[in-house]
Enzyme design. Sequence first.
Site, PDB file in Angstrom:
ATOM      1  CB  ALA A   1      -0.494   0.094   1.077  1.00  0.00           C
TER       2      ALA A   1
ATOM      3  CG  HIS B   1      -4.257  -8.524  -1.457  1.00  0.00           C
ATOM      4  ND1 HIS B   1      -3.525  -8.288  -1.023  1.00  0.00           N
ATOM      5  CD2 HIS B   1      -3.452 -10.142  -2.057  1.00  0.00           C
ATOM      6  CE1 HIS B   1      -2.804  -8.653  -0.503  1.00  0.00           C
ATOM      7  NE2 HIS B   1      -2.783 -10.158  -0.302  1.00  0.00           N
TER       8      HIS B   1
END
EC number: 2.3.1.286
Length: 250
Positions: free
Chosen positions: A23, A121
């Site tokens: 992230a 993901h």
Amino acid sequence: MDAIKEFAQMINSADKITVLTGAGMSTESGIPDFRSENGIYAQEGNVEHYISEYYFETHPVDFWHKFKRIFSLKLMGNFAPNQGHLFLKHLEDMGKKVTILTQNIDGLHKKAGSSRVIELHGTLQTATCPKCQTKYDLAFVNSHDVPRCEQETCNEILKPDVVLFGGMVHRFEEALEAAYDSDLLIAMGTSLEVTPVNQIPFYVSTESPRAHKVIINKTPTRMDYLFDIVIHAGIGETVAKVQQYIADAR
């Protein structure tokens, strides 16, 4: 030797580079991360419950309301790749075989033009009908409060193409193979807290010790000891320095 200069030399000598991104890779594009004090976990309660396989299956309408708010889905199409994403594309343009293993679901590596991206993901850029497997883009998803399949026999509520909590990581064996086969593993903007992805640096350390390993993250991780070079700094400022060293060496 200066860590940045040594990192640049590792890049210049490597043919195959595998990059694991988290992230922190996208925060410089304005996308919040999960675990910082201003991250998604701090702003939302019960995130793992509301964006889980279970909640989608049992409360699909409310799932979409929560999902869109948590991920600011209306804004997602406006985010642009930052200096870190463009740096990885630059390495590919230099002739390096760069494989990106990303935990991010924002699609910015592909927007930057990187050609080998494994989205472990999944992605926020599309959603799929669970019944007929028709795929819809982000514009369609954003144009409906609760997106449904428009095929005549369906009308099923779409499922986002992300790995929800309780779901299986995508293409993990392929990711391990790329990491094992690399000359250089770079971890960028990841806390290395999420399994099984955080096992990739450990796997490379034990199974491919010849590979160099570098981590760039603003804060320490509990796996820093696995890396040859550890840089606790912003990604943009770091890659700018690395790119200058690479240019000077050519």
